[in-house]
Design a protein around this motif. Sequence first.
Motif, PDB file in Angstrom:
ATOM      1  N   THR A  33       0.829  -1.208   0.000  1.00  0.00           N
ATOM      2  CA  THR A  33       0.000   0.000   0.000  1.00  0.00           C
ATOM      3  C   THR A  33       0.864   1.259   0.000  1.00  0.00           C
ATOM      4  O   THR A  33       0.580   2.224  -0.720  1.00  0.00           O
ATOM      5  N   SER A  34       1.932   1.231   0.804  1.00  0.00           N
ATOM      6  CA  SER A  34       2.813   2.397   0.917  1.00  0.00           C
ATOM      7  C   SER A  34       3.517   2.685  -0.404  1.00  0.00           C
ATOM      8  O   SER A  34       3.658   3.840  -0.809  1.00  0.00           O
ATOM      9  N   VAL A  35       3.976   1.621  -1.078  1.00  0.00           N
ATOM     10  CA  VAL A  35       4.643   1.791  -2.371  1.00  0.00           C
ATOM     11  C   VAL A  35       3.666   2.377  -3.384  1.00  0.00           C
ATOM     12  O   VAL A  35       4.013   3.276  -4.164  1.00  0.00           O
ATOM     13  N   SER A  36       2.429   1.871  -3.366  1.00  0.00           N
ATOM     14  CA  SER A  36       1.396   2.366  -4.278  1.00  0.00           C
ATOM     15  C   SER A  36       1.115   3.852  -4.037  1.00  0.00           C
ATOM     16  O   SER A  36       1.014   4.647  -4.984  1.00  0.00           O
ATOM     17  N   MET A  37       0.996   4.223  -2.759  1.00  0.00           N
ATOM     18  CA  MET A  37       0.730   5.620  -2.410  1.00  0.00           C
ATOM     19  C   MET A  37       1.922   6.506  -2.771  1.00  0.00           C
ATOM     20  O   MET A  37       1.766   7.656  -3.183  1.00  0.00           O
ATOM     21  N   LYS A  40       1.994   7.520  -6.287  1.00  0.00           N
ATOM     22  CA  LYS A  40       1.007   8.568  -6.576  1.00  0.00           C
ATOM     23  C   LYS A  40       1.432   9.916  -5.994  1.00  0.00           C
ATOM     24  O   LYS A  40       0.719  10.914  -6.134  1.00  0.00           O
ATOM     25  N   GLY A  41       2.576   9.895  -5.272  1.00  0.00           N
ATOM     26  CA  GLY A  41       3.101  11.139  -4.728  1.00  0.00           C
ATOM     27  C   GLY A  41       2.384  11.631  -3.489  1.00  0.00           C
ATOM     28  O   GLY A  41       2.419  12.820  -3.172  1.00  0.00           O
ATOM     29  N   LYS A  42       1.721  10.720  -2.773  1.00  0.00           N
ATOM     30  CA  LYS A  42       0.947  11.104  -1.595  1.00  0.00           C
ATOM     31  C   LYS A  42       1.748  10.885  -0.312  1.00  0.00           C
ATOM     32  O   LYS A  42       2.165   9.780  -0.003  1.00  0.00           O
ATOM     33  N   GLU A  45       6.873  11.308   2.904  1.00  0.00           N
ATOM     34  CA  GLU A  45       7.630  11.109   4.146  1.00  0.00           C
ATOM     35  C   GLU A  45       6.980  10.042   5.018  1.00  0.00           C
ATOM     36  O   GLU A  45       7.660   9.150   5.539  1.00  0.00           O
ATOM     37  N   LYS A  46       5.666  10.114   5.162  1.00  0.00           N
ATOM     38  CA  LYS A  46       4.939   9.136   5.972  1.00  0.00           C
ATOM     39  C   LYS A  46       5.022   7.747   5.348  1.00  0.00           C
ATOM     40  O   LYS A  46       5.216   6.744   6.047  1.00  0.00           O
ATOM     41  N   MET A  47       4.897   7.667   4.029  1.00  0.00           N
ATOM     42  CA  MET A  47       4.961   6.377   3.344  1.00  0.00           C
ATOM     43  C   MET A  47       6.338   5.743   3.484  1.00  0.00           C
ATOM     44  O   MET A  47       6.462   4.531   3.617  1.00  0.00           O
ATOM     45  N   MET A  48       7.385   6.563   3.456  1.00  0.00           N
ATOM     46  CA  MET A  48       8.744   6.042   3.628  1.00  0.00           C
ATOM     47  C   MET A  48       8.932   5.472   5.024  1.00  0.00           C
ATOM     48  O   MET A  48       9.624   4.463   5.208  1.00  0.00           O
TER      49      MET A  48
END
Length: 222
Positions: A33-37, A40-42, A45-48
């Motif tokens: 999910t994090s890679v997908s987000m 999309k450029g969302k 920092e949080k996704m990393m």
Amino acid sequence: LLLKPVKEKICQMDKFIKDSAHELNTPISVLRTSVSMLKKGKNSEKMMHYINSSTKQISEAFNDMHFAVFDDMQDSMNVEFDLGELCHESVDFFNDIALVKNITIRSNTNALMVLMDRSKTQKLINNLLSNAIKYSNKNAEIIVILDGTKLSVQDFGIGISQEEQKTIFKRYERGSNNEGGFGIGLDIVSRICNEYDIILSFESQLKVGSTFRLDFKNTIIK
């Protein structure tokens, strides 16, 4: 009667495999999910942070599985090292994992030179920290203290019932069916403590939390 031990072993392994799939499913799902987000450029920092946390969880899960299956085939390589420094390294490693549940790890560790297998000692501390995070409530804290020869890891989570306390050090036993975990973490802790004559104790109360204590007095160089 002759087949009963075999059937019990098969049941244990079946439970272990199912728990393994459950344990790995969560960080893998978060990772995907994090890679997908991220694509999309969302909230990059949080996704990393989520990606970093998930990969660490998968790594720890694999290490536990490998250790549980193959550690009897490995000889210990005892060296002298600073236990306080090792605790600090483990806390740094698990900070990213704790961040997902907004858990703060507070640590206060003195220097303590011990003679042990460094890899096994890190596995010992890592499993206590992993369990503390796993069974803590969100927005809680974990306290790690190394005072003299005594190390304590305290959480303020779901706690362990009196009935569960009788079996938590047995392989494939889990503290709660609602939480992840192979049920091998505390078995690994117990086995390493037995190998190095580390005094292991704990206290726990439901909905209050748990504290695990290790006394390394028999591992210091005299």
